[in-house]
Motif scaffolding. Structure first.
Motif, PDB file in Angstrom:
ATOM      1  N   LEU A  57     -26.948   7.876  43.099  1.00  0.00           N
ATOM      2  CA  LEU A  57     -27.858   8.958  43.455  1.00  0.00           C
ATOM      3  C   LEU A  57     -27.379  10.291  42.904  1.00  0.00           C
ATOM      4  O   LEU A  57     -28.174  11.087  42.368  1.00  0.00           O
ATOM      5  N   PHE A  58     -26.078  10.549  43.010  1.00  0.00           N
ATOM      6  CA  PHE A  58     -25.518  11.795  42.481  1.00  0.00           C
ATOM      7  C   PHE A  58     -25.655  11.852  40.969  1.00  0.00           C
ATOM      8  O   PHE A  58     -25.999  12.898  40.394  1.00  0.00           O
ATOM      9  N   THR A  59     -25.416  10.722  40.303  1.00  0.00           N
ATOM     10  CA  THR A  59     -25.538  10.679  38.842  1.00  0.00           C
ATOM     11  C   THR A  59     -26.978  10.911  38.403  1.00  0.00           C
ATOM     12  O   THR A  59     -27.249  11.662  37.448  1.00  0.00           O
ATOM     13  N   MET A  60     -27.929  10.283  39.088  1.00  0.00           N
ATOM     14  CA  MET A  60     -29.339  10.472  38.728  1.00  0.00           C
ATOM     15  C   MET A  60     -29.789  11.903  38.996  1.00  0.00           C
ATOM     16  O   MET A  60     -30.571  12.464  38.223  1.00  0.00           O
ATOM     17  N   ALA A  61     -29.310  12.509  40.082  1.00  0.00           N
ATOM     18  CA  ALA A  61     -29.679  13.896  40.363  1.00  0.00           C
ATOM     19  C   ALA A  61     -29.178  14.825  39.271  1.00  0.00           C
ATOM     20  O   ALA A  61     -29.886  15.764  38.862  1.00  0.00           O
ATOM     21  N   GLN A  62     -27.969  14.584  38.792  1.00  0.00           N
ATOM     22  CA  GLN A  62     -27.456  15.403  37.691  1.00  0.00           C
ATOM     23  C   GLN A  62     -28.246  15.197  36.408  1.00  0.00           C
ATOM     24  O   GLN A  62     -28.516  16.161  35.675  1.00  0.00           O
ATOM     25  N   SER A  63     -28.652  13.967  36.135  1.00  0.00           N
ATOM     26  CA  SER A  63     -29.338  13.674  34.891  1.00  0.00           C
ATOM     27  C   SER A  63     -30.746  14.269  34.839  1.00  0.00           C
ATOM     28  O   SER A  63     -31.259  14.564  33.754  1.00  0.00           O
ATOM     29  N   VAL A  64     -31.374  14.462  36.002  1.00  0.00           N
ATOM     30  CA  VAL A  64     -32.735  15.027  36.018  1.00  0.00           C
ATOM     31  C   VAL A  64     -32.740  16.506  36.388  1.00  0.00           C
ATOM     32  O   VAL A  64     -33.806  17.094  36.586  1.00  0.00           O
ATOM     33  N   GLY A  65     -31.574  17.118  36.475  1.00  0.00           N
ATOM     34  CA  GLY A  65     -31.494  18.543  36.726  1.00  0.00           C
ATOM     35  C   GLY A  65     -31.660  18.946  38.181  1.00  0.00           C
ATOM     36  O   GLY A  65     -32.047  20.089  38.463  1.00  0.00           O
ATOM     37  N   LEU A  66     -31.363  18.064  39.107  1.00  0.00           N
ATOM     38  CA  LEU A  66     -31.469  18.371  40.529  1.00  0.00           C
ATOM     39  C   LEU A  66     -30.107  18.470  41.205  1.00  0.00           C
ATOM     40  O   LEU A  66     -30.004  18.305  42.421  1.00  0.00           O
ATOM     41  N   SER A  67     -29.067  18.753  40.419  1.00  0.00           N
ATOM     42  CA  SER A  67     -27.746  18.927  41.000  1.00  0.00           C
ATOM     43  C   SER A  67     -27.715  20.186  41.870  1.00  0.00           C
ATOM     44  O   SER A  67     -28.207  21.248  41.463  1.00  0.00           O
ATOM     45  N   ASN A  68     -27.162  20.070  43.062  1.00  0.00           N
ATOM     46  CA  ASN A  68     -27.092  21.168  44.033  1.00  0.00           C
ATOM     47  C   ASN A  68     -28.477  21.719  44.355  1.00  0.00           C
ATOM     48  O   ASN A  68     -28.666  22.923  44.537  1.00  0.00           O
ATOM     49  N   SER A  69     -29.450  20.825  44.448  1.00  0.00           N
ATOM     50  CA  SER A  69     -30.819  21.210  44.778  1.00  0.00           C
ATOM     51  C   SER A  69     -31.239  20.536  46.082  1.00  0.00           C
ATOM     52  O   SER A  69     -30.949  19.354  46.307  1.00  0.00           O
ATOM     53  N   GLN A  70     -31.922  21.295  46.913  1.00  0.00           N
ATOM     54  CA  GLN A  70     -32.409  20.725  48.161  1.00  0.00           C
ATOM     55  C   GLN A  70     -33.431  19.626  47.919  1.00  0.00           C
ATOM     56  O   GLN A  70     -33.560  18.708  48.742  1.00  0.00           O
ATOM     57  N   TRP A  71     -34.134  19.697  46.803  1.00  0.00           N
ATOM     58  CA  TRP A  71     -35.133  18.673  46.532  1.00  0.00           C
ATOM     59  C   TRP A  71     -34.509  17.317  46.243  1.00  0.00           C
ATOM     60  O   TRP A  71     -35.153  16.277  46.443  1.00  0.00           O
ATOM     61  N   SER A  72     -33.280  17.300  45.772  1.00  0.00           N
ATOM     62  CA  SER A  72     -32.603  16.009  45.596  1.00  0.00           C
ATOM     63  C   SER A  72     -32.391  15.326  46.946  1.00  0.00           C
ATOM     64  O   SER A  72     -32.637  14.122  47.095  1.00  0.00           O
ATOM     65  N   VAL A  73     -31.963  16.096  47.942  1.00  0.00           N
ATOM     66  CA  VAL A  73     -31.793  15.541  49.281  1.00  0.00           C
ATOM     67  C   VAL A  73     -33.139  15.151  49.882  1.00  0.00           C
ATOM     68  O   VAL A  73     -33.265  14.116  50.549  1.00  0.00           O
ATOM     69  N   ILE A  74     -34.166  15.970  49.647  1.00  0.00           N
ATOM     70  CA  ILE A  74     -35.497  15.666  50.182  1.00  0.00           C
ATOM     71  C   ILE A  74     -36.024  14.355  49.601  1.00  0.00           C
ATOM     72  O   ILE A  74     -36.548  13.494  50.338  1.00  0.00           O
ATOM     73  N   ILE A  75     -35.881  14.168  48.294  1.00  0.00           N
ATOM     74  CA  ILE A  75     -36.370  12.933  47.666  1.00  0.00           C
ATOM     75  C   ILE A  75     -35.603  11.726  48.185  1.00  0.00           C
ATOM     76  O   ILE A  75     -36.187  10.677  48.509  1.00  0.00           O
ATOM     77  N   ILE A  76     -34.284  11.859  48.289  1.00  0.00           N
ATOM     78  CA  ILE A  76     -33.468  10.731  48.752  1.00  0.00           C
ATOM     79  C   ILE A  76     -33.847  10.324  50.161  1.00  0.00           C
ATOM     80  O   ILE A  76     -34.095   9.137  50.460  1.00  0.00           O
ATOM     81  N   PHE A  77     -33.922  11.285  51.065  1.00  0.00           N
ATOM     82  CA  PHE A  77     -34.202  10.945  52.460  1.00  0.00           C
ATOM     83  C   PHE A  77     -35.663  10.566  52.681  1.00  0.00           C
ATOM     84  O   PHE A  77     -35.966   9.818  53.615  1.00  0.00           O
TER      85      PHE A  77
END
Length: 294
Positions: A144-164
């Motif tokens: 999940l962390f790797t995919m968030a970095q690859s799509v530009g959502l590193s340190n973004s609240q939307w990464s947590v929103i999508i995951i949960f």
């Protein structure tokens, strides 16, 4: 004859009084046990409150169970300033609210396709959703962390929103698909005969009936997301994006712990969740009751 009748009537009345008295004793015993359990549950919160208004020196000298000699509020102020609590509060409310709405919506769409659409292999699909919900977060965090970095959502609240949203909707899909699998087919056939499309059937027939259950799901999704710690800790790395559980963890150092500040921060952090529960308590009760009647 009259005497015997009166004796029997008196015995019947006495039996009724005795039975009501016995039932009354049982009720009082149940009430006493409930009160005792409630006091046991509330005891940690009482201890937390004692230590939240106690100075660190008094805490070190007298221990956590002693009564404070004076009200010490510097712990609350220290927590408020050190953690930038208003920012953390907004982040937690925003993430939890968006996840609650999107998770319930995605659960309804998935369950409608599986439970009413009668897709092939629906049992296996529901089983996969259930198994996905049982996976530990530690096994998911690296991809999940790797995919968030690859799509530009590193340190973004939307990464947590999508995951949960995906994680919570897995449970919601399993629950709603089981309910919609027993949905009355006569309602669907009547709507189809009237010319309603599947999209119209979803929003005008299925959604009004499922609204209480969806309300309960949204409340649970909000509370579950509010309490999440591990995934937000890894995905959110700066103070302006972090949530309240991470702010509480930041108060504890490697070699020292400010117990009064931690207790004060925990109490302050509990207030929004308690207020949210009190506001939606009636909605939760109505949703559970409606589901039970159905």
């Amino acid at each position: 004859m009259a005497v015997a009748t009166s004796v029997r009537a008196a015995g019947t009345r006495r039996t009724g009084i005795d039975s009501r008295y016995r039932r009354g004793i049982g009720r009082w015993l149940v009430l006493a046990v409930a009160v005792l359990v409630g006091l046991v549950i509330l005891a940690p919160f009482g201890i937390m409150l004692l230590n939240a208004v106690k100075s660190p020196q008094e805490y070190s000298a007298n221990g956590p169970l002693s009564l404070p000699s004076s009200i010490y509020l510097d712990g609350v102020l220290a927590f408020w300033e050190r953690t930038e609590f208003p920012v953390k509060l907004w982040n937690s409310v925003f993430i939890s609210a968006v996840v609650a709405v999107l998770g319930a919506l995605l659960s309804l769409l998935n369950a409608y396709a599986i439970g009413i659409g009668r897709v092939k292999g629906r049992l296996w699909i529901v089983t996969l959703f259930l198994l996905a919900n049982m996976l530990p977060q530690e096994a998911l965090i690296y991809p999940l962390f790797t995919m968030a970095q690859s799509v530009g959502l590193s340190n973004s609240q939307w990464s947590v929103i999508i995951i949960f949203t995906v994680i919570q909707s897995a449970f919601g899909t399993y629950l709603l698909a089981s309910v919609l699998g027993t949905f009355p087919p006569a309602l669907l056939e009547a709507a189809a005969l009237d010319g309603a499309s599947r999209w119209r059937i979803l929003w005008q027939v299925v959604f009004p009936i499922m609204r209480p259950t969806l309300s309960v799901l949204m409340i649970f999704f909000f509370i579950w997301t509010w309490n999440e710690f591990f995934i937000p800790l890894v995905m959110l790395t700066t103070n302006d994006t972090q949530t309240i559980p991470i702010a509480l963890a930041s108060l504890q150092g490697d070699r020292m712990m400010d117990a009064p500040t931690i207790n004060a921060g925990t109490l302050v952090s509990l207030v929004p969740a308690v207020v949210f529960f009190l506001i939606f308590q009636r909605t939760l009760t109505r949703g559970v009751t409606a589901g039970a009647v159905k």
